[in-house]
Design an enzyme around this catalytic site. Structure first.
Site, PDB file in Angstrom:
ATOM      1  N   GLY A  46       0.811  -1.214   0.000  1.00  0.00           N
ATOM      2  CA  GLY A  46       0.000   0.000   0.000  1.00  0.00           C
ATOM      3  C   GLY A  46       0.843   1.262   0.000  1.00  0.00           C
ATOM      4  O   GLY A  46       2.068   1.223   0.083  1.00  0.00           O
ATOM      5  N   CYS A 168      -3.542  11.076  10.745  1.00  0.00           N
ATOM      6  CA  CYS A 168      -2.664  12.015  10.037  1.00  0.00           C
ATOM      7  C   CYS A 168      -3.014  13.467  10.335  1.00  0.00           C
ATOM      8  O   CYS A 168      -2.125  14.292  10.569  1.00  0.00           O
ATOM      9  CB  CYS A 168      -2.723  11.752   8.535  1.00  0.00           C
ATOM     10  SG  CYS A 168      -4.401  11.644   7.870  1.00  0.00           S
ATOM     11  N   HIS A 301      -1.720  17.353   3.460  1.00  0.00           N
ATOM     12  CA  HIS A 301      -2.875  17.999   4.083  1.00  0.00           C
ATOM     13  C   HIS A 301      -2.553  19.446   4.464  1.00  0.00           C
ATOM     14  O   HIS A 301      -1.400  19.779   4.779  1.00  0.00           O
ATOM     15  CB  HIS A 301      -3.285  17.271   5.359  1.00  0.00           C
ATOM     16  CG  HIS A 301      -3.883  15.915   5.142  1.00  0.00           C
ATOM     17  ND1 HIS A 301      -4.206  15.419   3.911  1.00  0.00           N
ATOM     18  CD2 HIS A 301      -4.234  14.939   6.046  1.00  0.00           C
ATOM     19  CE1 HIS A 301      -4.725  14.191   4.047  1.00  0.00           C
ATOM     20  NE2 HIS A 301      -4.739  13.893   5.328  1.00  0.00           N
TER      21      HIS A 301
END
Length: 411
Positions: A46, A168, A301
């Site tokens: 992943g 996160c 982000h």
């Protein structure tokens, strides 16, 4: 011909490759060594699993052996890591025999099933999912923020353990908010003559935090990153966008975070930020509210953070470096900027004249969290508030780097 799924998302990682900086001053060097711990990477195919390998290599993390673990579907694929070839193995209950540190990023259900098994086999599990974050017996750790939470865990003492990686958005937010929160508290404590006053007045830490997040595709995995790229091409070509990961158009759009909405009206992502902040700061009384938005950005982000302090900022900051308690040597913004510049893992980008502040693109593939737009909150009387804007790489510091830093603390 389409590249194998194992490697396809790496194109996004390489697209904005920027030289990295290490956050923890105690960086470990040297990799493959006989007396080092054995490692397993769960979910290695992943996006975060691949970044685990990248960070392990970048930081020269020492290991004597490493297992590449994934689902049955991925078993048998080949990986090259530090010039050695590895076969991806199917994750089973026997995968953790002889494993000292297991890095998990394969989803909550996998963590819940195999995490306790790994612990029973004596492994220390660093889990990137939400499975154990709010378990009161599992430390939730950001190494720059609350390393003491895992001080009781030791490597190779015959006992396994679980350590949770925060969400996160929580990591990126608290990397910037904590130095201000902690400095406000410690500055009041640093003035010996004020002890009597402090007994009655308390400390000047953050009492309320309002967060708005602008979250990248990477938070939803490699497939979401691929779909954003595909949709962008389709929309520009006048085609109907493919919506498999998200049930609405993502390219040239933004929408409320795709996490399930709870009965209180908040979604799960927003409540993670609320609950995890309280646990990491060890403060059940701090008030936190969040609004989380998905934006068409690839892997970093951004967050707007409003902080309200218990004490006026001018009083708090006048307490350091001044001969008179009431002599304010620093403007509120300048002192906040100074604190953030000295915070580990934080870089300040706050150039008002040129209108240059943090951007997701600028922090992509970087370790540091960037902070800017540092200003007093004019909506609050008495200098009680501060506004900041924060950007951080979701895959790196928001996931893989934080987990490897936790592992480093075990060495």
């Amino acid at each position: 011909m389409k590249a194998p799924a194992l490697y396809h998302h790496q194109r996004f990682f390489a697209a904005t490759r920027i030289p990295r900086t290490n956050l923890i001053s105690r960086t470990v060097r040297m990799s493959l060594q006989e007396n080092a711990p054995s490692i397993a990477v769960v979910g290695v195919t992943g996006a975060v699993g691949q970044e685990f390998l990248s960070v392990l290599s970048d930081r020269g993390f020492p290991y004597r052996s490493i297992k590449m673990l994934a689902s049955k579907r991925s078993a048998g694929k080949h990986l090259t890591f530090e010039d050695n070839e590895y076969d991806v193995e199917e994750l089973t209950a026997d995968s953790f025999d002889g494993v000292d540190i297991a890095l998990f990023s394969a989803g909550g259900s996998i963590s819940k099933k195999f995490g306790p098994i790994a612990v029973d086999r004596g492994s220390i599990v660093v889990d990137n999912s939400s499975a154990f974050r709010m378990d009161e017996d599992v430390p939730l750790v950001i190494p720059e923020v609350n390393p003491d939470a895992m001080a009781h865990i030791r490597l190779r003492n015959g006992k396994g353990a679980l350590i949770a990686n925060p969400n996160c958005s929580t990591i990126i937010c608290l990397m910037a908010a904590t130095p201000l929160h902690r400095s406000a508290k410690e500055m009041w404590l640093s003035w010996p003559l004020l002890w009597k006053h402090l007994l009655f007045a308390g400390c000047g830490q953050v009492v309320r935090m309002v967060v708005s997040t602008y979250q990248a595709a990477s938070g939803a995995g490699a497939a979401a990153m691929e779909e954003l790229e595909l949709q962008t091409r389709e929309v520009l070509e006048g085609k109907q966008p493919t919506c498999n990961i998200f049930k609405q158009q993502y390219a040239f759009n933004l929408f409320s975070h795709n996490a399930p909405v709870l009965p209180n009206g908040y979604n799960e992502e927003e409540m993670k930020l609320v609950e995890e902040t309280r646990k990491i700061w060890n403060d059940k009384n701090v008030k936190v509210t969040a609004t989380c938005i998905r934006v068409p950005v690839m892997r970093a982000h951004a967050e707007s953070v409003n902080l309200q302090f218990e004490k006026p900022l001018d009083e708090i900051y006048a307490n350091t470096g001044s001969k008179s308690f009431y002599l304010i040597e620093y403007q509120v913004q300048d002192k906040a900027r100074e604190i953030l510049k000295n915070a580990p893992g934080v870089v300040v980008i706050d150039e008002r004249q040129s209108n240059r502040f943090p951007t997701p693109l600028e922090v992509s593939n970087k370790d540091d969290v960037a902070v800017g737009r540092i200003r007093r909150d004019v909506s609050q009387d008495g200098n009680y508030g501060l506004d900041i804007f924060v950007c951080g790489d979701q895959i790196r510091k928001g996931a893989a780097l934080n987990a490897i830093q936790i592992a480093e603390m075990l060495l």
